[in-house]
Design an enzyme around this catalytic site. Structure first.
Site, PDB file in Angstrom:
ATOM      1  N   TYR A  56       0.827  -1.223   0.000  1.00 15.73           N
ATOM      2  CA  TYR A  56       0.000   0.000   0.000  1.00 15.73           C
ATOM      3  C   TYR A  56       0.856   1.265   0.000  1.00 15.73           C
ATOM      4  O   TYR A  56       0.448   2.294  -0.538  1.00 15.73           O
ATOM      5  CB  TYR A  56      -1.000  -0.026   1.168  1.00 15.73           C
ATOM      6  N   GLN A  89     -15.104   2.455  -6.172  1.00 10.46           N
ATOM      7  CA  GLN A  89     -14.389   1.342  -5.536  1.00 10.46           C
ATOM      8  C   GLN A  89     -12.911   1.700  -5.390  1.00 10.46           C
ATOM      9  O   GLN A  89     -12.145   0.940  -4.809  1.00 10.46           O
ATOM     10  CB  GLN A  89     -14.526   0.070  -6.370  1.00 10.46           C
ATOM     11  N   HIS A 107     -14.287   1.006  -0.900  1.00 10.80           N
ATOM     12  CA  HIS A 107     -13.181   0.120  -0.495  1.00 10.80           C
ATOM     13  C   HIS A 107     -12.064   0.856   0.225  1.00 10.80           C
ATOM     14  O   HIS A 107     -10.952   0.344   0.309  1.00 10.80           O
ATOM     15  CB  HIS A 107     -12.645  -0.620  -1.731  1.00 10.80           C
ATOM     16  N   SER A 174     -14.918  -4.058 -13.608  1.00 12.61           N
ATOM     17  CA  SER A 174     -15.261  -5.361 -14.214  1.00 12.61           C
ATOM     18  C   SER A 174     -16.492  -5.960 -13.531  1.00 12.61           C
ATOM     19  O   SER A 174     -16.971  -7.022 -13.891  1.00 12.61           O
ATOM     20  CB  SER A 174     -14.070  -6.324 -14.057  1.00 12.61           C
TER      21      SER A 174
HETATM   22  N1  APR Z   1     -11.450   3.247 -19.354  1.00 11.91           N
HETATM   23  C1  APR Z   1     -12.511   2.575 -18.836  1.00 11.91           C
HETATM   24  N2  APR Z   1     -12.438   1.309 -18.345  1.00 11.91           N
HETATM   25  C2  APR Z   1     -11.230   0.719 -18.407  1.00 11.91           C
HETATM   26  C3  APR Z   1     -10.068   1.343 -18.929  1.00 11.91           C
HETATM   27  C4  APR Z   1     -10.224   2.666 -19.418  1.00 11.91           C
HETATM   28  N3  APR Z   1      -9.192   3.349 -19.938  1.00 11.91           N
HETATM   29  N4  APR Z   1      -9.029   0.459 -18.835  1.00 11.91           N
HETATM   30  C5  APR Z   1      -9.529  -0.670 -18.265  1.00 11.91           C
HETATM   31  N5  APR Z   1     -10.846  -0.518 -18.020  1.00 11.91           N
HETATM   32  C6  APR Z   1     -11.776  -1.473 -17.443  1.00 11.91           C
HETATM   33  C7  APR Z   1     -11.428  -2.930 -17.664  1.00 11.91           C
HETATM   34  O1  APR Z   1     -11.923  -3.368 -18.928  1.00 11.91           O
HETATM   35  C8  APR Z   1     -12.182  -3.586 -16.494  1.00 11.91           C
HETATM   36  O2  APR Z   1     -13.529  -3.869 -16.848  1.00 11.91           O
HETATM   37  O3  APR Z   1     -11.746  -1.296 -16.042  1.00 11.91           O
HETATM   38  C9  APR Z   1     -12.156  -2.499 -15.418  1.00 11.91           C
HETATM   39  C10 APR Z   1     -11.181  -2.803 -14.297  1.00 11.91           C
HETATM   40  O4  APR Z   1     -11.650  -3.930 -13.602  1.00 11.91           O
HETATM   41  P1  APR Z   1     -10.850  -4.418 -12.304  1.00 11.91           P
HETATM   42  O5  APR Z   1      -9.389  -4.411 -12.606  1.00 11.91           O
HETATM   43  O6  APR Z   1     -11.513  -5.665 -11.843  1.00 11.91           O
HETATM   44  O7  APR Z   1     -11.096  -3.241 -11.248  1.00 11.91           O
HETATM   45  P2  APR Z   1     -12.364  -3.013 -10.326  1.00 11.91           P
HETATM   46  O8  APR Z   1     -13.611  -3.469 -11.003  1.00 11.91           O
HETATM   47  O9  APR Z   1     -12.291  -1.601  -9.866  1.00 11.91           O
HETATM   48  O10 APR Z   1     -12.075  -3.978  -9.070  1.00 11.91           O
HETATM   49  C11 APR Z   1     -13.006  -3.911  -8.008  1.00 11.91           C
HETATM   50  O11 APR Z   1     -11.573  -5.415  -6.778  1.00 11.91           O
HETATM   51  O12 APR Z   1      -9.486  -6.043  -6.075  1.00 11.91           O
HETATM   52  C12 APR Z   1     -10.626  -5.398  -5.690  1.00 11.91           C
HETATM   53  O13 APR Z   1     -10.780  -3.717  -4.056  1.00 11.91           O
HETATM   54  C13 APR Z   1     -10.358  -3.951  -5.366  1.00 11.91           C
HETATM   55  O14 APR Z   1     -11.817  -2.048  -5.707  1.00 11.91           O
HETATM   56  C14 APR Z   1     -11.229  -3.186  -6.337  1.00 11.91           C
HETATM   57  C15 APR Z   1     -12.293  -4.205  -6.719  1.00 11.91           C
END
Ligand code: APR
Length: 232
Positions: A56, A89, A107, A174
């Site tokens: 972190y 998040q 989060h 996602s």
């Molecule tokens: N613009 C918009 N979306 C994007 C871009 C972009 N430039 N680049 C990537 N993405 C999308 C990806 O396609 C994906 O659907 O952002 C999403 C990221 O998904 P994750 O990596 O799963 O992130 P997130 O959904 O925020 O995760 C939720 O998981 O690990 C835990 O606590 C953590 O808050 C986090 C939670």
């Protein structure tokens, strides 16, 4: 005076991707290079506190060095014409730094710390948190981040916010992580929902969904322009 339409934005790591911050599940993302079990669970903290603190501390530095991108700024500009509430998040503060004033973090927040003894939360800023850093009551401080397996304290507040949305903008997530991703189903049936994401995020059984299969820096300005010119 006509009641302002209420816009709720539900964002994830993807909205900060174009600010240079890693997402979690994209290729090369944080979970491709770290084992969640080692850095983002209560067990990880018991097993190896320094590894968690280091993970972190690195993310805090990146978050403070990053700048809000056009998607953050466009969302902030909506506040001139609408009631806007962001539910994120993300633990970075890029929404706030771009000028958004109503941001609810599900989060946690990377610039805050929590006492492991009292759960009290303290502002901490961009300083590392180290083993031996104690709260005023003498307990070890930890990042104010919700780890896997921990409760999401702001869930009820988020559900009540989203339940009166006229427009819901979902971007950069996602929708893989519960209970956070479940809040989109608390939006009113009749509300207009926009999903902006370059990949195929699947949302089943939701009404009035308009998908922009684009990066946030491309899709968000288009939607904000549409909303500001009166086409909800
Ligand atoms: N613009 C918009 N979306 C994007 C871009 C972009 N430039 N680049 C990537 N993405 C999308 C990806 O396609 C994906 O659907 O952002 C999403 C990221 O998904 P994750 O990596 O799963 O992130 P997130 O959904 O925020 O995760 C939720 O998981 O690990 C835990 O606590 C953590 O808050 C986090 C939670």
């Amino acid at each position: 005076m006509r009641k302002q339409k209420k816009i709720v934005v539900f964002s994830g790591a993807g909205i900060s991707a174009e600010s240079g911050l890693d997402t979690f599940r994209d290729s090369g993302g944080l979970w491709a290079n770290h084992n969640v079990e080692d850095v983002a669970t209560p067990n990880a903290w018991i097993k190896n506190k320094n590894l968690v603190l280091d993970f972190y501390n690195k993310r805090r530095k990146h978050a403070f060095n990053a700048k809000p991108n056009i998607a953050h700024h466009c969302i902030a500009s909506l506040e001139d014409s609408f009631e806007v509430q962001i539910i994120t998040q993300n633990i970075d503060k890029l929404h706030e730094r771009s000028g958004s004033s109503n941001v609810l973090h599900l989060h946690g927040e990377i610039d805050m710390v929590k006492s492991t003894g009292t759960n009290k939360i303290y502002k901490h800023g961009n300083k590392d948190v180290l083993n031996g850093d104690l709260c005023p009551d003498g307990h070890q401080l930890r990042p104010h981040v919700v780890w896997f397996g921990e409760d999401v304290p702001n869930m009820n507040k988020a559900m009540s916010i989203i339940s009166s949305a006229d427009v819901l903008i979902i971007t950069g997530t996602s929708l893989n992580v519960f209970p956070a991703s479940n809040i989109i189903f608390y939006a009113p049936k009749m509300s207009v929902k926009y999903l902006i994401d370059p990949s195929n995020v699947r949302i089943k059984d939701i009404d009035n969904l308009i998908v922009y299969k684009e990066k946030a820096s491309v899709g968000i300005p288009k939607i904000v322009d549409k909303l500001l010119t009166g086409n909800l």
